[in-house]
Design a protein around this motif. Structure first.
Motif, mmCIF file in Angstrom:
data_model
loop_
_atom_site.group_PDB
_atom_site.id
_atom_site.type_symbol
_atom_site.label_atom_id
_atom_site.label_comp_id
_atom_site.label_asym_id
_atom_site.label_seq_id
_atom_site.Cartn_x
_atom_site.Cartn_y
_atom_site.Cartn_z
ATOM 1 N N THR A 334 0.818 -1.206 0.000
ATOM 2 C CA THR A 334 0.000 0.000 0.000
ATOM 3 C C THR A 334 0.855 1.260 0.000
ATOM 4 O O THR A 334 0.338 2.364 -0.150
ATOM 5 C CB THR A 334 -0.960 0.025 1.204
ATOM 6 N N VAL A 335 2.164 1.080 0.132
ATOM 7 C CA VAL A 335 3.096 2.208 0.036
ATOM 8 C C VAL A 335 4.472 1.662 -0.334
ATOM 9 O O VAL A 335 4.843 0.553 0.054
ATOM 10 C CB VAL A 335 3.166 2.992 1.372
ATOM 11 N N ALA A 336 5.208 2.447 -1.109
ATOM 12 C CA ALA A 336 6.591 2.120 -1.459
ATOM 13 C C ALA A 336 7.448 3.352 -1.210
ATOM 14 O O ALA A 336 7.221 4.402 -1.812
ATOM 15 C CB ALA A 336 6.696 1.694 -2.920
ATOM 16 N N LEU A 337 8.417 3.216 -0.331
ATOM 17 C CA LEU A 337 9.314 4.323 0.011
ATOM 18 C C LEU A 337 10.693 4.030 -0.561
ATOM 19 O O LEU A 337 11.358 3.082 -0.130
ATOM 20 C CB LEU A 337 9.381 4.487 1.527
ATOM 21 N N PRO A 338 11.163 4.814 -1.560
ATOM 22 C CA PRO A 338 12.487 4.571 -2.130
ATOM 23 C C PRO A 338 13.584 5.160 -1.244
ATOM 24 O O PRO A 338 13.490 6.311 -0.796
ATOM 25 C CB PRO A 338 12.415 5.294 -3.475
ATOM 26 N N LEU A 339 14.622 4.358 -0.978
ATOM 27 C CA LEU A 339 15.703 4.837 -0.119
ATOM 28 C C LEU A 339 16.951 3.997 -0.375
ATOM 29 O O LEU A 339 16.921 2.773 -0.241
ATOM 30 C CB LEU A 339 15.295 4.740 1.358
ATOM 31 N N ASN A 340 18.038 4.655 -0.769
ATOM 32 C CA ASN A 340 19.350 4.015 -0.894
ATOM 33 C C ASN A 340 19.317 2.751 -1.756
ATOM 34 O O ASN A 340 19.860 1.705 -1.369
ATOM 35 C CB ASN A 340 19.921 3.686 0.497
ATOM 36 N N LEU A 345 8.469 -1.433 1.653
ATOM 37 C CA LEU A 345 7.082 -1.681 1.292
ATOM 38 C C LEU A 345 6.250 -1.972 2.534
ATOM 39 O O LEU A 345 6.573 -2.868 3.325
ATOM 40 C CB LEU A 345 6.987 -2.865 0.330
ATOM 41 N N GLY A 346 5.170 -1.215 2.690
ATOM 42 C CA GLY A 346 4.225 -1.456 3.766
ATOM 43 C C GLY A 346 2.923 -1.979 3.214
ATOM 44 O O GLY A 346 2.618 -1.823 2.026
ATOM 45 N N SER A 347 2.118 -2.610 4.075
ATOM 46 C CA SER A 347 0.843 -3.185 3.661
ATOM 47 C C SER A 347 -0.185 -3.035 4.770
ATOM 48 O O SER A 347 0.137 -3.227 5.946
ATOM 49 C CB SER A 347 1.005 -4.664 3.309
ATOM 50 N N TYR A 348 -1.420 -2.731 4.405
ATOM 51 C CA TYR A 348 -2.468 -2.495 5.402
ATOM 52 C C TYR A 348 -3.023 -3.768 6.012
ATOM 53 O O TYR A 348 -3.778 -3.723 6.994
ATOM 54 C CB TYR A 348 -3.610 -1.690 4.781
ATOM 55 N N SER A 349 -2.671 -4.925 5.467
ATOM 56 C CA SER A 349 -3.198 -6.187 5.981
ATOM 57 C C SER A 349 -2.088 -7.225 5.960
ATOM 58 O O SER A 349 -2.046 -8.109 5.107
ATOM 59 C CB SER A 349 -4.399 -6.644 5.132
ATOM 60 N N SER A 350 -1.157 -7.097 6.917
ATOM 61 C CA SER A 350 0.007 -7.988 6.923
ATOM 62 C C SER A 350 0.688 -7.945 8.279
ATOM 63 O O SER A 350 0.383 -7.108 9.134
ATOM 64 C CB SER A 350 1.020 -7.569 5.843
#
Length: 359
Positions: A334-340, A345-350
């Motif tokens: 539900t979200v992807a944060l680019p870093l280095n 990756l986060g998820s609302y049901s996990s």
């Protein structure tokens, strides 16, 4: 991430989804690292992520639910070691940042959904949190650097009107306010019964609101859409990017006039993160729209809808597929944060937060 009163209209959902299809909710999914995928295991529903530069930590919310009754938490991830910790929330007598008439919740009582991090005019770091616990509200926190990393200071709140069910928030740094997506009507009552049919048919269900100190809420023109989800302010604050989940559209909209400046086709876009490369990283669910109705957060289960991450260049409008996952190793992002050189990756049901090393 979407929410609806699935039980009442379950027969309709079954018919439209197709009887006998395999469930996307999987129990006891292994949480073991691979060559290019690493996990932070044993956490709950990390629906949204933001990066706090001073402590080199990723702040995430452990989502409860949208029923106003299940609390979650705010936590921090060390991106190098993939270890997590609970965030300390302090209350003091410093400047109040929200609505002066909004009483703050106890620090331990929060059900975080969308997050946004920004710097205010005096350089202080602000974290905005969509909250569903006991009420629909935006909670204001100041982030500072402590001995062990980031520390939260409760700074205020803004309670939403009763008719709003909100999803994501973005700071308007020119007014010390915010914009927020109203996703759909409350699920209770006769009007709420229409949420699922509208969702399945791709009809308009929500819009974007703006709040500013002293002037309250206003509905932004040109923002009506089908399950408005993630929202991101443009760097110049004159426009914003809106993800409309069921119509599979990312829209660039003028904040004042409501003019549609650009749009992109992205399958069921959820949250977005602005990368240091000037691109907007959009999480995209690849399954059927009905799959999302099945993925109500449940302890011990992971929502394994296939997903992709698309990057939109804000300068020339080009779009690139950055990552695609159909192997059943990572819950739907539900979200992807680019870093280095990696995507977090986060998820609302996990029960995990994932890191993918980009090649």
């Amino acid at each position: 991430m979407v929410n609806a009163n699935v039980l009442i209209l379950l027969p309709l959902v079954i018919v439209l989804a197709g009887c006998g299809s395999e469930s996307v909710m999987k129990e006891n999914v292994a949480c073991s690292d691979t060559a290019n995928i690493q996990y932070a295991c044993g956490i709950r529903n990390p629906e949204d992520l933001v990066y706090f530069t001073p402590t080199n930590e990723i702040i995430f919310g452990e989502y409860g639910d949208m029923a106003l009754g299940r609390a979650g938490a705010l936590s921090a991830l060390n991106p190098a070691t993939m270890t997590t910790r609970d965030l300390t929330v302090l209350s003091d007598n410093a400047e109040h940042w929200g609505d002066a008439n909004c009483a703050m919740l106890p620090a331990a009582k929060l059900s975080p959904h969308g997050l946004d991090i920004s710097q205010r005019g005096d350089g202080s770091w602000q974290l905005l949190v969509v909250n569903h616990y006991q009420r629909e509200s935006i909670e204001f926190f100041e982030l500072s650097q402590g001995l062990d990393g980031a520390v939260l200071h409760a700074r205020g709140c803004v309670e939403m009107p009763a008719e709003n069910r909100i999803n994501d928030v973005a700071a308007t740094t020119d007014t010390n306010g915010f914009i927020v997506t109203h996703m759909h009507e409350p699920d209770d009552g006769l009007v709420g019964l229409l949420n699922i049919p509208k969702f399945l048919l791709g009809l308009d269900t929500g819009y974007v609101l703006e709040w500013a100190p002293g002037s309250g809420f206003k509905r932004l023109p040109g923002s009506d859409g089908s399950f408005p989800n993630g929202v991101t302010m443009a760097p110049d604050q004159n426009s914003y990017y809106l993800n409309q989940y069921t119509s599979s559209t990312v829209s660039h909209i003028d904040r004042i006039t409501g003019e549609l400046l650009n749009s992109w086709d992205v399958s069921h876009p959820d949250n977005s993160s602005l990368g240091s490369d000037g691109r907007l990283y959009v999480s995209s669910a690849l399954g059927a729209v009905t799959d999302a109705l099945e993925c109500t957060p449940k302890d011990g289960f992971n929502c394994m809808i296939p997903f992709a991450i698309e990057a939109i260049n804000l300068q020339d409008g080009s779009k690139e597929l950055v990552y695609k996952h159909e192997d059943g190793l990572i819950p739907v992002a539900t979200v992807a944060l680019p870093l280095n050189g990696a995507l977090y990756l986060g998820s609302y049901s996990s029960d995990r937060l994932s890191r993918v090393i980009l090649k």
